[in-house]
Design a protein around this motif. Structure first.
Motif, PDB file in Angstrom:
ATOM      1  N   THR A   1       0.850  -1.189   0.000  1.00  0.00           N
ATOM      2  CA  THR A   1       0.000   0.000   0.000  1.00  0.00           C
ATOM      3  C   THR A   1       0.884   1.238   0.000  1.00  0.00           C
ATOM      4  O   THR A   1       1.733   1.401   0.883  1.00  0.00           O
ATOM      5  CB  THR A   1      -0.925   0.031   1.227  1.00  0.00           C
ATOM      6  N   LEU A   2       0.696   2.089  -0.998  1.00  0.00           N
ATOM      7  CA  LEU A   2       1.426   3.350  -1.091  1.00  0.00           C
ATOM      8  C   LEU A   2       0.501   4.450  -0.589  1.00  0.00           C
ATOM      9  O   LEU A   2      -0.564   4.691  -1.164  1.00  0.00           O
ATOM     10  CB  LEU A   2       1.852   3.617  -2.538  1.00  0.00           C
TER      11      LEU A   2
ATOM     12  N   VAL B   1      -1.015  -3.939  -5.552  1.00  0.00           N
ATOM     13  CA  VAL B   1      -0.630  -2.600  -5.100  1.00  0.00           C
ATOM     14  C   VAL B   1      -1.884  -1.748  -4.920  1.00  0.00           C
ATOM     15  O   VAL B   1      -2.725  -1.656  -5.810  1.00  0.00           O
ATOM     16  CB  VAL B   1       0.312  -1.916  -6.105  1.00  0.00           C
ATOM     17  N   THR B   2      -2.006  -1.138  -3.747  1.00  0.00           N
ATOM     18  CA  THR B   2      -3.109  -0.219  -3.456  1.00  0.00           C
ATOM     19  C   THR B   2      -2.529   1.174  -3.252  1.00  0.00           C
ATOM     20  O   THR B   2      -1.509   1.337  -2.578  1.00  0.00           O
ATOM     21  CB  THR B   2      -3.857  -0.646  -2.184  1.00  0.00           C
ATOM     22  N   VAL B   3      -3.163   2.164  -3.847  1.00  0.00           N
ATOM     23  CA  VAL B   3      -2.707   3.552  -3.708  1.00  0.00           C
ATOM     24  C   VAL B   3      -3.737   4.349  -2.916  1.00  0.00           C
ATOM     25  O   VAL B   3      -4.918   4.361  -3.258  1.00  0.00           O
ATOM     26  CB  VAL B   3      -2.485   4.202  -5.088  1.00  0.00           C
TER      27      VAL B   3
ATOM     28  N   ASP C   1       1.585  12.870  -3.152  1.00  0.00           N
ATOM     29  CA  ASP C   1       0.701  11.845  -3.700  1.00  0.00           C
ATOM     30  C   ASP C   1       1.513  10.923  -4.609  1.00  0.00           C
ATOM     31  O   ASP C   1       2.341  11.400  -5.388  1.00  0.00           O
ATOM     32  CB  ASP C   1      -0.430  12.505  -4.492  1.00  0.00           C
ATOM     33  N   PRO C   2       1.285   9.604  -4.540  1.00  0.00           N
ATOM     34  CA  PRO C   2       2.086   8.665  -5.332  1.00  0.00           C
ATOM     35  C   PRO C   2       1.913   8.804  -6.836  1.00  0.00           C
ATOM     36  O   PRO C   2       2.702   8.242  -7.604  1.00  0.00           O
ATOM     37  CB  PRO C   2       1.574   7.296  -4.866  1.00  0.00           C
ATOM     38  N   SER C   3       0.887   9.559  -7.283  1.00  0.00           N
ATOM     39  CA  SER C   3       0.596   9.609  -8.715  1.00  0.00           C
ATOM     40  C   SER C   3       1.325  10.719  -9.455  1.00  0.00           C
ATOM     41  O   SER C   3       1.343  10.725 -10.692  1.00  0.00           O
ATOM     42  CB  SER C   3      -0.913   9.788  -8.926  1.00  0.00           C
TER      43      SER C   3
ATOM     44  N   THR D   1       7.574   5.991  -6.902  1.00  0.00           N
ATOM     45  CA  THR D   1       7.300   4.845  -6.051  1.00  0.00           C
ATOM     46  C   THR D   1       6.548   3.752  -6.793  1.00  0.00           C
ATOM     47  O   THR D   1       6.834   2.557  -6.636  1.00  0.00           O
ATOM     48  CB  THR D   1       6.514   5.289  -4.807  1.00  0.00           C
ATOM     49  N   LEU D   2       5.576   4.123  -7.618  1.00  0.00           N
ATOM     50  CA  LEU D   2       4.822   3.121  -8.371  1.00  0.00           C
ATOM     51  C   LEU D   2       5.721   2.378  -9.356  1.00  0.00           C
ATOM     52  O   LEU D   2       5.567   1.168  -9.553  1.00  0.00           O
ATOM     53  CB  LEU D   2       3.654   3.780  -9.100  1.00  0.00           C
TER      54      LEU D   2
END
Length: 244
Positions: free
Chosen positions: A5-6, A129-131, A109-111, A116-117
């Motif tokens: 989880t990110l 993988v959960t964001v 934010d991971p996006s 990180t992704l």
């Protein structure tokens, strides 16, 4: 195999955490905390402070790891980044061990302009993988200045300092948000008619912001940025440019 989880944690303010983020932190068996070197020790400390504030699951372990540095002897930029990501993934794997549910706290934010992704894809299938989205530095910047991100019906571009320096003000838009700029690349464009809204450590207690015509405040931002970086040992800044 593990689930990852990110968790977007915003820009350093614990109040940026969503209820979803707090729930995800407490569901993890292991939380990875990167250490980025002595000069950026307070970045790790901020993540640890967030955990101290919201982590109530006694079974959750916090595992710190040293983040590898880029190999600057690799001249091609993309190859240098890919090599760096490979080595980060290897460090993650060693730190995770046999944990089944792993979380990593991601700045902002991971996006958005975060790798990180891409690193996670080296270790975990997409379906595992959960964001959890977080407040981005763009949101924190516009909130700090009390401005709208775009003008009525108008598009905007999010770009990097490198692209601004090499290509100039993005074509086809009047608003550009610039991230990942270690060189104050706004100095490379014609300042006539351009307004800048700049901020460092946005959303944090250390926040510093400056706004005004680029021709009038550009030099002040360069000087202030250098002073703040020297004072803290690191800096995260972002700015919005608007023409007309």
């Amino acid at each position: 195999m593990f689930d990852l989880t990110l968790i977007g944690i915003g820009t350093g303010n614990p109040d940026h955490l969503t209820l979803q983020a707090i729930k995800a932190i407490n569901q993890a068996q292991v939380i990875l905390i990167p250490r980025k070197g002595e000069g950026k020790a307070d970045l790790a400390e901020l993540r640890l402070a967030i955990c101290r504030d919201v982590l109530t699951n006694p079974a959750t372990r916090i595992v710190e790891f040293d983040l590898p540095v880029r190999d600057e002897t690799i001249l091609d930029y993309k190859a240098r980044v890919e090599d760096w990501h490979d080595r980060i993934a290897a460090v993650w794997s060693a730190a995770i061990g046999d944990a089944a549910r792993v979380a990593l706290l991601v700045w902002g934010d991971p996006s958005l302009y975060d790798s990180t992704l891409r690193i996670a894809a080296r270790l975990v299938p997409d379906e595992r993988v959960t964001v959890v989205p977080g407040v981005t530095s763009i949101h924190a910047l516009t909130a700090a200045h009390g401005i709208a991100l775009n003008e009525i019906g108008a598009p905007f571009v999010v770009t990097t300092g490198r692209r601004l320096r090499d290509e100039g003000f993005p074509a086809g838009v009047d608003t550009a948000v610039v991230m990942l700029d270690g060189e104050c690349s706004f100095q490379s464009i014609d300042p006539a008619g351009v307004t800048i809204w700049w901020g460092a450590y946005v959303g944090m207690a250390e926040q510093v912001i400056v706004a005004g015509p680029l021709s009038e405040v550009g030099a002040r931002i360069v000087s202030l940025r250098a002073a703040e970086r020297a004072r803290h040992g690191w800096i995260m800044d972002i700015y919005l440019l608007r023409r007309g």
